[in-house]
Scaffold this motif. Sequence first.
Motif, PDB file in Angstrom:
ATOM      1  N   UNK A 400       0.786  -1.269  -0.047  1.00 47.17           N
ATOM      2  CA  UNK A 400       0.122   0.269   0.057  1.00 47.17           C
ATOM      3  C   UNK A 400       0.851   1.418   0.085  1.00 47.17           C
ATOM      4  N   UNK A 401       0.073   2.358  -0.161  1.00 42.79           N
ATOM      5  CA  UNK A 401       0.833   3.561  -0.004  1.00 42.79           C
ATOM      6  C   UNK A 401       0.023   4.636   0.777  1.00 42.79           C
ATOM      7  N   UNK A 402       0.852   5.614   1.114  1.00 40.91           N
ATOM      8  CA  UNK A 402       0.291   6.775   1.669  1.00 40.91           C
ATOM      9  C   UNK A 402       1.038   7.925   1.800  1.00 40.91           C
ATOM     10  N   UNK A 403       0.869   9.050   1.144  1.00 38.39           N
ATOM     11  CA  UNK A 403       1.718  10.362   1.253  1.00 38.39           C
ATOM     12  C   UNK A 403       1.976  10.565   2.776  1.00 38.39           C
ATOM     13  N   UNK A 404       3.120  10.860   2.859  1.00 39.57           N
ATOM     14  CA  UNK A 404       3.619  11.525   3.997  1.00 39.57           C
ATOM     15  C   UNK A 404       4.136  12.986   4.154  1.00 39.57           C
ATOM     16  N   UNK A 405       4.612  12.991   2.942  1.00 45.58           N
ATOM     17  CA  UNK A 405       5.366  14.192   2.592  1.00 45.58           C
ATOM     18  C   UNK A 405       4.225  15.412   2.226  1.00 45.58           C
ATOM     19  N   UNK A 406       4.330  16.679   2.966  1.00 47.90           N
ATOM     20  CA  UNK A 406       3.483  17.526   2.605  1.00 47.90           C
ATOM     21  C   UNK A 406       3.779  18.304   1.312  1.00 47.90           C
ATOM     22  N   UNK A 407       4.942  18.066   0.650  1.00 46.41           N
ATOM     23  CA  UNK A 407       5.415  18.684  -0.679  1.00 46.41           C
ATOM     24  C   UNK A 407       5.524  17.334  -1.791  1.00 46.41           C
ATOM     25  N   UNK A 408       4.760  16.197  -1.567  1.00 49.00           N
ATOM     26  CA  UNK A 408       5.051  15.042  -2.152  1.00 49.00           C
ATOM     27  C   UNK A 408       3.957  14.728  -3.215  1.00 49.00           C
ATOM     28  N   UNK A 409       3.721  13.479  -3.785  1.00 49.55           N
ATOM     29  CA  UNK A 409       2.638  13.128  -4.569  1.00 49.55           C
ATOM     30  C   UNK A 409       1.497  12.317  -3.784  1.00 49.55           C
ATOM     31  N   UNK A 410       0.490  12.652  -4.174  1.00 47.63           N
ATOM     32  CA  UNK A 410      -0.697  12.113  -3.555  1.00 47.63           C
ATOM     33  C   UNK A 410      -0.559  10.538  -3.835  1.00 47.63           C
ATOM     34  N   UNK A 411      -0.315  10.096  -5.085  1.00 45.24           N
ATOM     35  CA  UNK A 411      -0.532   8.768  -5.584  1.00 45.24           C
ATOM     36  C   UNK A 411       0.873   8.165  -5.886  1.00 45.24           C
ATOM     37  N   UNK A 412       1.338   7.122  -5.421  1.00 42.18           N
ATOM     38  CA  UNK A 412       2.402   6.757  -5.535  1.00 42.18           C
ATOM     39  C   UNK A 412       2.517   5.370  -6.609  1.00 42.18           C
ATOM     40  N   UNK A 413       1.746   5.403  -7.419  1.00 47.18           N
ATOM     41  CA  UNK A 413       1.873   4.542  -8.621  1.00 47.18           C
ATOM     42  C   UNK A 413       1.941   5.147  -9.922  1.00 47.18           C
ATOM     43  N   UNK A 414       2.117   4.515 -10.976  1.00 46.63           N
ATOM     44  CA  UNK A 414       2.644   4.989 -12.419  1.00 46.63           C
ATOM     45  C   UNK A 414       1.389   6.207 -12.457  1.00 46.63           C
ATOM     46  N   UNK A 415       0.127   5.799 -12.256  1.00 42.56           N
ATOM     47  CA  UNK A 415      -0.943   6.906 -12.518  1.00 42.56           C
ATOM     48  C   UNK A 415      -0.796   7.674 -11.115  1.00 42.56           C
ATOM     49  N   UNK A 416       0.163   8.768 -11.183  1.00 40.96           N
ATOM     50  CA  UNK A 416       0.224   9.570 -10.184  1.00 40.96           C
ATOM     51  C   UNK A 416      -0.324  10.941 -10.071  1.00 40.96           C
ATOM     52  N   UNK A 417      -1.004  11.064 -10.670  1.00 41.12           N
ATOM     53  CA  UNK A 417      -1.833  12.389 -10.798  1.00 41.12           C
ATOM     54  C   UNK A 417      -3.081  12.255  -9.690  1.00 41.12           C
ATOM     55  N   UNK A 418      -3.431  13.168  -9.048  1.00 38.64           N
ATOM     56  CA  UNK A 418      -4.272  13.254  -7.883  1.00 38.64           C
ATOM     57  C   UNK A 418      -5.633  12.639  -8.107  1.00 38.64           C
ATOM     58  N   UNK A 419      -6.114  12.513  -9.265  1.00 39.53           N
ATOM     59  CA  UNK A 419      -7.397  11.864  -9.541  1.00 39.53           C
ATOM     60  C   UNK A 419      -7.573  10.545 -10.099  1.00 39.53           C
ATOM     61  N   UNK A 420      -6.422   9.811 -10.155  1.00 40.67           N
ATOM     62  CA  UNK A 420      -6.466   8.536 -10.918  1.00 40.67           C
ATOM     63  C   UNK A 420      -6.975   7.425 -10.331  1.00 40.67           C
ATOM     64  N   UNK A 421      -6.874   7.652  -8.843  1.00 35.82           N
ATOM     65  CA  UNK A 421      -7.456   6.640  -7.977  1.00 35.82           C
ATOM     66  C   UNK A 421      -9.043   6.835  -7.550  1.00 35.82           C
ATOM     67  N   UNK A 422      -9.644   6.359  -8.470  1.00 34.42           N
ATOM     68  CA  UNK A 422     -11.281   6.622  -8.244  1.00 34.42           C
ATOM     69  C   UNK A 422     -12.011   5.287  -8.681  1.00 34.42           C
ATOM     70  N   UNK A 423     -13.214   5.563  -7.953  1.00 37.05           N
ATOM     71  CA  UNK A 423     -14.113   4.436  -7.925  1.00 37.05           C
ATOM     72  C   UNK A 423     -14.778   4.577  -9.483  1.00 37.05           C
ATOM     73  N   UNK A 424     -15.929   3.638  -9.735  1.00 41.43           N
ATOM     74  CA  UNK A 424     -16.789   3.724 -11.011  1.00 41.43           C
ATOM     75  C   UNK A 424     -17.431   4.843 -10.907  1.00 41.43           C
ATOM     76  N   UNK A 425     -17.977   5.363  -9.783  1.00 41.47           N
ATOM     77  CA  UNK A 425     -18.887   6.594  -9.543  1.00 41.47           C
ATOM     78  C   UNK A 425     -18.252   7.626  -9.709  1.00 41.47           C
ATOM     79  N   UNK A 426     -16.806   7.761  -9.735  1.00 39.61           N
ATOM     80  CA  UNK A 426     -16.015   8.950  -9.619  1.00 39.61           C
ATOM     81  C   UNK A 426     -15.442   9.447  -8.390  1.00 39.61           C
ATOM     82  N   UNK A 427     -15.884   8.737  -7.141  1.00 34.21           N
ATOM     83  CA  UNK A 427     -15.498   9.148  -5.966  1.00 34.21           C
ATOM     84  C   UNK A 427     -13.759   8.690  -5.954  1.00 34.21           C
ATOM     85  N   UNK A 428     -13.134   9.677  -5.253  1.00 32.21           N
ATOM     86  CA  UNK A 428     -11.761   9.420  -4.822  1.00 32.21           C
ATOM     87  C   UNK A 428     -11.542   8.480  -3.627  1.00 32.21           C
ATOM     88  N   UNK A 429     -10.609   7.433  -4.039  1.00 34.72           N
ATOM     89  CA  UNK A 429     -10.333   6.512  -3.013  1.00 34.72           C
ATOM     90  C   UNK A 429      -9.365   7.263  -1.979  1.00 34.72           C
TER      91      UNK A 429
END
Length: 691
Positions: A400-429
């Motif tokens: 798993x991952x969770x950002x600890x750095x205040x200056x870091x990336x939200x998502x730590x996978x190759x889809x590292x934009x802030x809106x990439x980890x979403x449910x089918x109804x577009x809720x952010x995980x």
Amino acid sequence: MTYQRKSEIRIVNGEAFVISDPVGNIYQDDNSNNFGFFFRDTRFLSRFVLKVDDQDLSILSAKEVDYFWSTHYATLPFESIFEGHPITIIRKRAVSDGVREEIIIHNYKTEPLDLTLSIELDADFIDVIELERAQNPEGKCDIEINSEENQHIFVYKVNGILRKSIIQCESGAEIENKKINFKINIPEKDEWKTCLTIHPVWEDRVKEPKFSCDDLDKNQPAINEPLQAWLNQVPRLTGYCSILSETYKHSLMDLAALRFYVGTEDDPIFAGGMPWYMALFGRDSLIAAYQCCFIAPDIASTTLSILAKYQGKEYNDFKDEEPGKILHELRFGEKTLLGEKPYSPYFGTADSSQLFLILLHEVFKWTGNKELVNELKEPALKALDWIDNYGDMDGDGYIEYKMRSKAGLTNHCWKDSGTSMIFSDARLAEPPIATVEFQGYVYDAKIRLAELAEEVWDDPALAEKLRSQAKELKQRFNKDFWIDERGGYFALGLDKNKEKIDSMASNMGHLLWSGIVDDDKAGIIVKQLMSNHLYSGWGIRTLSMQDRGYNPIEYHNGTVWPHDNSLIVEGFIKYGYRDEANQVIVNLLEASRYFDNRFPEVFAGYQRSVVDFPVPYPTSSIPQAWAAGASILFLRLILGLEPDREKETIKINPHLPAVIEDIRVGNIRLFNKNFSIFAGKDRSEVRLSDG
């Protein structure tokens, strides 16, 4: 097929690159915020505008001659469609550690011509990270004019950081504040020329461009020596396979452009991409090295060695660092050096450690280099320890991952934009998030590391342990991440509550690449990925059209990424779906024709049946290493190439698409031998050759 005139010209060579308009000018406005001369994550020139008699130039033609060299033809504005201007301005520009530019003005009149050539200058020394995030703060610097040496100098000194841009002119220049003037008299039917040099100064070290204006003027062989050395090293592709060979050729050029040296290292690796990713990356550099391992195993080996030197040593929240973790990104810009940004290096990734182990095995597979595997044993075991003890944050057996750095990336996978980890109804995980492909990478890494433990480290107990762990992970994973609805598919991941993130994404194709998918599920995944809601007709989208968050021009939620497709294609082949693999390969190669036979980082996911050409993504990087690496991997996959370490040869099992008649590949250098390969519709062979 239609092509648009380029709105910008990009040339790059290692850590230095220039982005300009087609005329060759550098300036800043709403459409050209990323123009400039850059070196080591810093913009050393933000304005470099050439005018004649205070008039803007009118473009005739511009071309990136090679990745490090451009030529620009311009004139003054036409007064009518029947009356052209009697002068032509030619700019020849080469970039290496600095910039060399030759300016030539032709006078086609039958009488002498008096002109004033002016060059407007400015420098802001902005950190490229700020530009990447669409920030453009005011840069402040002092100006020095050294008339005796014909130099205009911008000096930037803040908090102990010293940077300079020296613009060196030939004699005859009039140098003033942010401007250089030449008073010119050109005889009838004659020409005038001058040479300019831009030297970046990094901590009092003046960088000297490798090419001279004489090289540019006369097209001396020396200017092409670095490129020719690279082309002499890599395989040559011929045969009746133009759909592949053209993209392969341009990919080699892009990869050559992205070679750079980290610090004082003697050997190059691939940077991520231009313009924002001209740096060492974990995930990007590892995947590009994997794709290109059979043509450039030395670069793959160097990538591993350098990443091992920067391996995580401590638990550091600001840098998202943990012991044994492989970095995400290493930068040298001002914000990093001052400690305002965490990139020295930054560790905001949860897959680079697995990919490090995968590439280590891949290099061994293609080279049999036991010495390297032994040298990197300790870093490999530390990466394995990170997987088991830090990557699994809650002890459930998944990374798993969770950002600890205040200056870091939200998502730590190759889809590292802030809106990439979403449910089918577009809720952010909500994190911690166990992204689906991470688990496949762990499975693959442990299977591969078991082979190294057995064959190189003489540690059968470790090999048995790793295989047992991988087997248990595969059994558990295929239950925990599987969703029966919508015909069956793997979830994008698990959120903080262990709820399945039920959007249907391309990530599950990486599971086929890793081999973690049960055989009875593989065909279902292939069918889903090739269905209209995920397959655009040009390639596999990052997100299904059936999901509420789908957008064909959102970075990770509906676009097509060539590197993503290349790993999925290898997964197809691993499970026996070679026809489907060929369809993806051919469609992507067809798409590359609309991008000058190159693969961009990403392009839009519009349906081919609706839009009959691939639509560019506005901020796509090009060249980009793992995009260029896709065509290299496609060549290997079409031919079914695999190394045979025992016999020190190459095995071939081709499956040619219908649009390819035959393929000939020469100059494959492996096992201290040189191989040539032929594959046609009814026969194939591997031969030893002289070169």
